[in-house]
Write a protein that holds these residues in place. Structure first.
Motif, PDB file in Angstrom:
ATOM      1  N   MET A   9       0.842  -1.205   0.000  1.00 43.49           N
ATOM      2  CA  MET A   9       0.000   0.000   0.000  1.00 43.49           C
ATOM      3  C   MET A   9       0.876   1.254   0.000  1.00 43.49           C
ATOM      4  O   MET A   9       1.764   1.375   0.841  1.00 43.49           O
ATOM      5  CB  MET A   9      -0.882   0.002   1.244  1.00 43.49           C
ATOM      6  N   SER A  10       0.649   2.150  -0.937  1.00 42.84           N
ATOM      7  CA  SER A  10       1.549   3.308  -1.018  1.00 42.84           C
ATOM      8  C   SER A  10       1.138   4.411  -0.045  1.00 42.84           C
ATOM      9  O   SER A  10      -0.013   4.500   0.383  1.00 42.84           O
ATOM     10  CB  SER A  10       1.603   3.832  -2.445  1.00 42.84           C
ATOM     11  N   GLU A  11       2.150   5.229   0.244  1.00 40.72           N
ATOM     12  CA  GLU A  11       1.929   6.351   1.173  1.00 40.72           C
ATOM     13  C   GLU A  11       1.248   7.499   0.437  1.00 40.72           C
ATOM     14  O   GLU A  11       1.573   7.793  -0.706  1.00 40.72           O
ATOM     15  CB  GLU A  11       3.278   6.867   1.667  1.00 40.72           C
ATOM     16  N   ILE A  12       0.300   8.129   1.112  1.00 39.19           N
ATOM     17  CA  ILE A  12      -0.379   9.298   0.542  1.00 39.19           C
ATOM     18  C   ILE A  12      -0.051  10.483   1.452  1.00 39.19           C
ATOM     19  O   ILE A  12      -0.137  10.360   2.673  1.00 39.19           O
ATOM     20  CB  ILE A  12      -1.919   9.093   0.535  1.00 39.19           C
ATOM     21  N   HIS A  13       0.316  11.594   0.839  1.00 35.44           N
ATOM     22  CA  HIS A  13       0.654  12.792   1.621  1.00 35.44           C
ATOM     23  C   HIS A  13      -0.462  13.822   1.463  1.00 35.44           C
ATOM     24  O   HIS A  13      -0.843  14.152   0.343  1.00 35.44           O
ATOM     25  CB  HIS A  13       1.986  13.374   1.147  1.00 35.44           C
ATOM     26  N   LEU A  14      -0.966  14.269   2.559  1.00 39.76           N
ATOM     27  CA  LEU A  14      -2.003  15.294   2.496  1.00 39.76           C
ATOM     28  C   LEU A  14      -1.809  16.285   3.629  1.00 39.76           C
ATOM     29  O   LEU A  14      -0.904  16.124   4.464  1.00 39.76           O
ATOM     30  CB  LEU A  14      -3.394  14.671   2.532  1.00 39.76           C
ATOM     31  N   GLN A  15      -2.626  17.304   3.614  1.00 41.20           N
ATOM     32  CA  GLN A  15      -2.521  18.325   4.662  1.00 41.20           C
ATOM     33  C   GLN A  15      -3.897  18.468   5.318  1.00 41.20           C
ATOM     34  O   GLN A  15      -4.898  18.622   4.612  1.00 41.20           O
ATOM     35  CB  GLN A  15      -2.142  19.642   3.983  1.00 41.20           C
ATOM     36  N   ILE A  16      -3.920  18.368   6.635  1.00 45.08           N
ATOM     37  CA  ILE A  16      -5.193  18.542   7.341  1.00 45.08           C
ATOM     38  C   ILE A  16      -5.019  19.666   8.362  1.00 45.08           C
ATOM     39  O   ILE A  16      -4.147  19.594   9.226  1.00 45.08           O
ATOM     40  CB  ILE A  16      -5.644  17.239   8.052  1.00 45.08           C
ATOM     41  N   ASP A  17      -5.818  20.685   8.239  1.00 44.53           N
ATOM     42  CA  ASP A  17      -5.729  21.869   9.118  1.00 44.53           C
ATOM     43  C   ASP A  17      -4.296  22.398   9.183  1.00 44.53           C
ATOM     44  O   ASP A  17      -3.787  22.730  10.270  1.00 44.53           O
ATOM     45  CB  ASP A  17      -6.248  21.535  10.525  1.00 44.53           C
ATOM     46  N   GLY A  18      -3.630  22.400   8.058  1.00 42.87           N
ATOM     47  CA  GLY A  18      -2.274  22.937   7.986  1.00 42.87           C
ATOM     48  C   GLY A  18      -1.187  21.972   8.434  1.00 42.87           C
ATOM     49  O   GLY A  18       0.002  22.291   8.345  1.00 42.87           O
ATOM     50  N   LYS A  19      -1.586  20.776   8.889  1.00 43.67           N
ATOM     51  CA  LYS A  19      -0.600  19.807   9.371  1.00 43.67           C
ATOM     52  C   LYS A  19      -0.324  18.767   8.279  1.00 43.67           C
ATOM     53  O   LYS A  19      -1.277  18.252   7.656  1.00 43.67           O
ATOM     54  CB  LYS A  19      -1.180  19.124  10.622  1.00 43.67           C
ATOM     55  N   LYS A  20       0.950  18.456   8.045  1.00 43.79           N
ATOM     56  CA  LYS A  20       1.282  17.426   7.063  1.00 43.79           C
ATOM     57  C   LYS A  20       0.947  16.059   7.643  1.00 43.79           C
ATOM     58  O   LYS A  20       1.363  15.729   8.755  1.00 43.79           O
ATOM     59  CB  LYS A  20       2.776  17.479   6.722  1.00 43.79           C
ATOM     60  N   VAL A  21       0.198  15.271   6.882  1.00 41.52           N
ATOM     61  CA  VAL A  21      -0.233  13.963   7.367  1.00 41.52           C
ATOM     62  C   VAL A  21       0.131  12.901   6.330  1.00 41.52           C
ATOM     63  O   VAL A  21      -0.041  13.110   5.133  1.00 41.52           O
ATOM     64  CB  VAL A  21      -1.773  13.952   7.604  1.00 41.52           C
ATOM     65  N   GLU A  22       0.656  11.783   6.830  1.00 40.67           N
ATOM     66  CA  GLU A  22       0.929  10.651   5.938  1.00 40.67           C
ATOM     67  C   GLU A  22      -0.134   9.589   6.177  1.00 40.67           C
ATOM     68  O   GLU A  22      -0.370   9.200   7.317  1.00 40.67           O
ATOM     69  CB  GLU A  22       2.312  10.060   6.242  1.00 40.67           C
ATOM     70  N   ALA A  23      -0.747   9.153   5.085  1.00 42.32           N
ATOM     71  CA  ALA A  23      -1.799   8.139   5.220  1.00 42.32           C
ATOM     72  C   ALA A  23      -1.511   7.002   4.254  1.00 42.32           C
ATOM     73  O   ALA A  23      -0.647   7.114   3.392  1.00 42.32           O
ATOM     74  CB  ALA A  23      -3.145   8.773   4.904  1.00 42.32           C
ATOM     75  N   LYS A  24      -2.229   5.925   4.447  1.00 38.15           N
ATOM     76  CA  LYS A  24      -2.091   4.784   3.535  1.00 38.15           C
ATOM     77  C   LYS A  24      -3.182   4.887   2.467  1.00 38.15           C
ATOM     78  O   LYS A  24      -4.298   5.332   2.751  1.00 38.15           O
ATOM     79  CB  LYS A  24      -2.278   3.468   4.318  1.00 38.15           C
ATOM     80  N   GLU A  25      -2.853   4.436   1.290  1.00 36.96           N
ATOM     81  CA  GLU A  25      -3.826   4.407   0.215  1.00 36.96           C
ATOM     82  C   GLU A  25      -5.054   3.604   0.679  1.00 36.96           C
ATOM     83  O   GLU A  25      -4.905   2.561   1.328  1.00 36.96           O
ATOM     84  CB  GLU A  25      -3.186   3.712  -0.997  1.00 36.96           C
ATOM     85  N   GLY A  26      -6.241   4.096   0.383  1.00 39.96           N
ATOM     86  CA  GLY A  26      -7.459   3.380   0.784  1.00 39.96           C
ATOM     87  C   GLY A  26      -8.042   3.894   2.089  1.00 39.96           C
ATOM     88  O   GLY A  26      -9.172   3.565   2.432  1.00 39.96           O
ATOM     89  N   MET A  27      -7.258   4.684   2.815  1.00 38.31           N
ATOM     90  CA  MET A  27      -7.804   5.257   4.061  1.00 38.31           C
ATOM     91  C   MET A  27      -8.798   6.361   3.716  1.00 38.31           C
ATOM     92  O   MET A  27      -8.720   6.974   2.655  1.00 38.31           O
ATOM     93  CB  MET A  27      -6.682   5.880   4.914  1.00 38.31           C
ATOM     94  N   THR A  28      -9.709   6.616   4.631  1.00 40.11           N
ATOM     95  CA  THR A  28     -10.609   7.759   4.451  1.00 40.11           C
ATOM     96  C   THR A  28      -9.963   8.990   5.092  1.00 40.11           C
ATOM     97  O   THR A  28      -9.011   8.866   5.887  1.00 40.11           O
ATOM     98  CB  THR A  28     -11.969   7.505   5.126  1.00 40.11           C
ATOM     99  N   VAL A  29     -10.516  10.157   4.776  1.00 41.38           N
ATOM    100  CA  VAL A  29     -10.008  11.393   5.380  1.00 41.38           C
ATOM    101  C   VAL A  29     -10.184  11.344   6.902  1.00 41.38           C
ATOM    102  O   VAL A  29      -9.302  11.767   7.658  1.00 41.38           O
ATOM    103  CB  VAL A  29     -10.722  12.621   4.766  1.00 41.38           C
ATOM    104  N   LEU A  30     -11.307  10.770   7.347  1.00 41.99           N
ATOM    105  CA  LEU A  30     -11.522  10.658   8.796  1.00 41.99           C
ATOM    106  C   LEU A  30     -10.433   9.800   9.440  1.00 41.99           C
ATOM    107  O   LEU A  30      -9.866  10.173  10.480  1.00 41.99           O
ATOM    108  CB  LEU A  30     -12.906  10.053   9.079  1.00 41.99           C
ATOM    109  N   GLU A  31     -10.124   8.672   8.832  1.00 41.24           N
ATOM    110  CA  GLU A  31      -9.086   7.790   9.392  1.00 41.24           C
ATOM    111  C   GLU A  31      -7.731   8.492   9.392  1.00 41.24           C
ATOM    112  O   GLU A  31      -6.974   8.380  10.361  1.00 41.24           O
ATOM    113  CB  GLU A  31      -9.006   6.486   8.582  1.00 41.24           C
ATOM    114  N   ALA A  32      -7.445   9.212   8.322  1.00 42.37           N
ATOM    115  CA  ALA A  32      -6.163   9.926   8.258  1.00 42.37           C
ATOM    116  C   ALA A  32      -6.101  10.993   9.350  1.00 42.37           C
ATOM    117  O   ALA A  32      -5.068  11.155  10.015  1.00 42.37           O
ATOM    118  CB  ALA A  32      -5.993  10.561   6.874  1.00 42.37           C
TER     119      ALA A  32
END
Ligand code: SF4
Length: 204
Positions: free
Chosen positions: A1-24
């Protein structure tokens, strides 16, 4: 599963592919309120209180975070004037059904929701489906289900199954955000299988 990089409320977050935004968000200790979500259950997206704003390729839209998958470079905001307004209205609608729910009242305080904004329709059920889904997905019993549709929709215990299964289980009772479920069970027990319930009482 590849890493997904996103930003939530200005914070850098690493999530796994297939996760929901809530889980991340939860994996990064960022709070998003939920009422119909449970880690053991498939996402349902019913209460919509977890609505957040996402920015995709320069466009902003509102999404239900418990069912919206993470994407590379997604920018998420969990609070804004628009989000708070939506949560406030959702809570006011739910409070019309369950004005005494402590969980709803706590959220109402946070979002300034007025429990008297809408005319009361004290059905006590907010249609989160936690009991129905927990019994079906985790217990595999289907002792409680939804009946009717639209504004008439409500949960109902299936007496033939509930009379055999529920007294020794009761696992879904504490999941109910309005505490209605236990009362609904007691009522069903009294009306639909009083003999079984009196035998249970005698054994205690
Ligand atoms: S108490 Fe009854 S309805 Fe609830 S999970 Fe258990 S068997 Fe299902």
């Amino acid at each position: 599963m590849s890493e997904i990089h996103l930003q939530i409320d200005g914070k850098k977050v690493e999530a796994k592919e297939g996760m929901t935004v809530l889980e991340a968000a939860r994996s990064a200790d960022i709070f998003i309120p939920t009422l119909c979500h449970h880690e053991k259950l498939e996402p349902f997206g019913a209460c919509r209180i977890c609505t957040v704003e996402v920015e995709v390729r320069g466009r902003t839209k509102l999404v239900v975070s418990c069912v919206y998958p993470v994407e590379e470079n997604l920018v998420v905001r969990t609070r804004s004037e628009k989000i708070d307004r939506i949560r406030k209205t959702l809570l006011e609608l739910m409070l019309a059904h369950a004005p005494d729910s402590e969980q709803l009242q706590d959220l109402a305080g946070e979002y300034g929701a007025d429990k008297d904004r809408f005319e009361k329709e004290a059905s006590f059920c907010i249609h989160c489906g936690l009991c129905v889904r927990y019994c079906a997905e985790v217990k595999k019993k289907n002792a409680v289900g939804f009946v009717d549709r639209g504004i008439r929709k409500e949960i109902s215990f299936i007496p033939e199954i509930a009379s055999k299964e529920c007294n020794s289980c009761k696992e879904c009772f504490s999941l109910c955000p309005t505490s209605y479920l236990q009362a609904a069970f007691v009522l069903t027990e009294a009306l639909a299988f009083p003999r079984a319930s009196s035998q249970t009482a005698l054994k205690k």
